[in-house]
Design an enzyme around this catalytic site. Structure first.
Site, PDB file in Angstrom:
ATOM      1  N   PRO A 101       0.883  -1.137  -0.055  1.00 44.49           N
ATOM      2  CG  PRO A 101      -0.670  -1.717   1.696  1.00 44.49           C
ATOM      3  CD  PRO A 101       0.825  -2.202   1.073  1.00 44.49           C
ATOM      4  CD  GLU A 102       2.417   3.398  -4.440  1.00 43.38           C
ATOM      5  OE1 GLU A 102       2.808   4.589  -4.435  1.00 43.38           O
ATOM      6  OE2 GLU A 102       2.766   2.535  -5.173  1.00 43.38           O
ATOM      7  CE  LYS A 139       5.166   3.638   0.884  1.00 41.74           C
ATOM      8  NZ  LYS A 139       6.018   2.633   0.175  1.00 41.74           N
ATOM      9  NE  ARG A 155      10.640  -1.760  -3.614  1.00 41.31           N
ATOM     10  CZ  ARG A 155       9.538  -1.133  -2.975  1.00 41.31           C
ATOM     11  NH1 ARG A 155       8.502  -0.988  -3.554  1.00 41.31           N
ATOM     12  NH2 ARG A 155       9.605  -0.624  -1.627  1.00 41.31           N
TER      13      ARG A 155
END
Ligand SMILES: [Zn+2]
Length: 249
Positions: free
Chosen positions: A2-3, A51, A239
């Site tokens: 989650p960002e 975050k 990533r």
């Protein structure tokens, strides 16, 4: 992972449910804090920092981080949980609501005046009221050789951006995420674009991806095939970065 936009929404939901309310139950299912009980205490506020989530209760703060799998749910009292109980790491209940943190990557209890231990390293918060683009640019430029796609993920430079929005912001600004940070023409515009995308995602509740997750599909701007590749420091994390080879860079 989650960002900042997801964390911001979680903080908002928790704040609505808990702030100003007295806890009728507090169950921290982490051995180290199992004896800590805030029942009878009033929750002051729940705030996001990048975050990270800070739940402030009197002189104490519960610091949590969703990491890969975590989520916070808010239920009416007696409502059935949508996740198995064994995944619950913390339960905070009031007379009318129950907030449950499932599979959280981090749960710790700090003195409120020690919050810096958890979040003091963070750069300017993209979704914070005290957002400071100049400071974010200054921090990014401390390592001018580092590819911008990696520098944007480093929460010490600016806080709240992750894998999705680094690809999206670079796409909008026509920047190849492999470009050394010191060679970006308008770094200020790139960080402001990141902030704009995250802010938009909050107001619309979800982000419609431009390029992220769209490998081999046509670029929405020029129609060329989008490519993806690993761009990350940590081999254990996904990533994957996305790029239009024609109109970025
Ligand atoms: Zn393109």
């Amino acid at each position: 992972m989650p960002e900042g936009d997801s964390v911001w929404r979680a903080a908002h939901r928790l704040h609505e449910a808990l702030a100003g309310k007295t806890l009728t139950r507090c169950d921290i299912r982490v051995p180290r804090y199992a004896t800590i009980d805030f029942t009878g205490h009033t929750v002051d506020e729940v705030v996001p920092r990048g975050k990270h989530l800070l739940t402030r209760i009197g002189a104490a703060t519960i610091h949590t981080h969703l990491k890969m799998e975590g989520s916070w749910h808010v239920y009416r009292n007696g409502q059935r949980w949508r996740e198995p109980a064994f995944r619950a790491r913390i339960v905070l209940a009031t007379e009318d609501a129950e907030a449950v943190g499932f599979s959280l990557g981090k749960v710790e209890v700090l003195a409120r005046n020690e919050e810096d231990k958890a979040v003091g390293h963070l750069g300017p918060d993209l979704l914070g009221a005290d957002w400071d683009a100049d400071e974010a640019v200054r921090r990014l430029l401390q390592d001018p050789q580092r590819p911008i796609g990696l520098a944007l993920l480093d929460q010490r430079n600016l806080a709240g951006i992750g894998n999705i929005f680094r690809s999206e912001a670079c796409f909008v600004r026509r920047v190849d995420p492999r470009t050394p940070t010191g060679e970006i023409e308008d770094l200020h515009a790139l960080v402001e674009e990141s902030r704009r995308l995250l802010t938009m995602s909050i107001s619309k509740r979800r982000h419609q991806s431009l390029i992220y997750g769209r490998a081999r599909m046509p670029c929405p701007r020029c129609g060329a095939n989008i490519i993806s590749f690993q761009l990350g420091d940590d081999p254990n994390q996904d990533r994957r970065a996305y790029l239009c080879p024609r109109c970025q860079g």
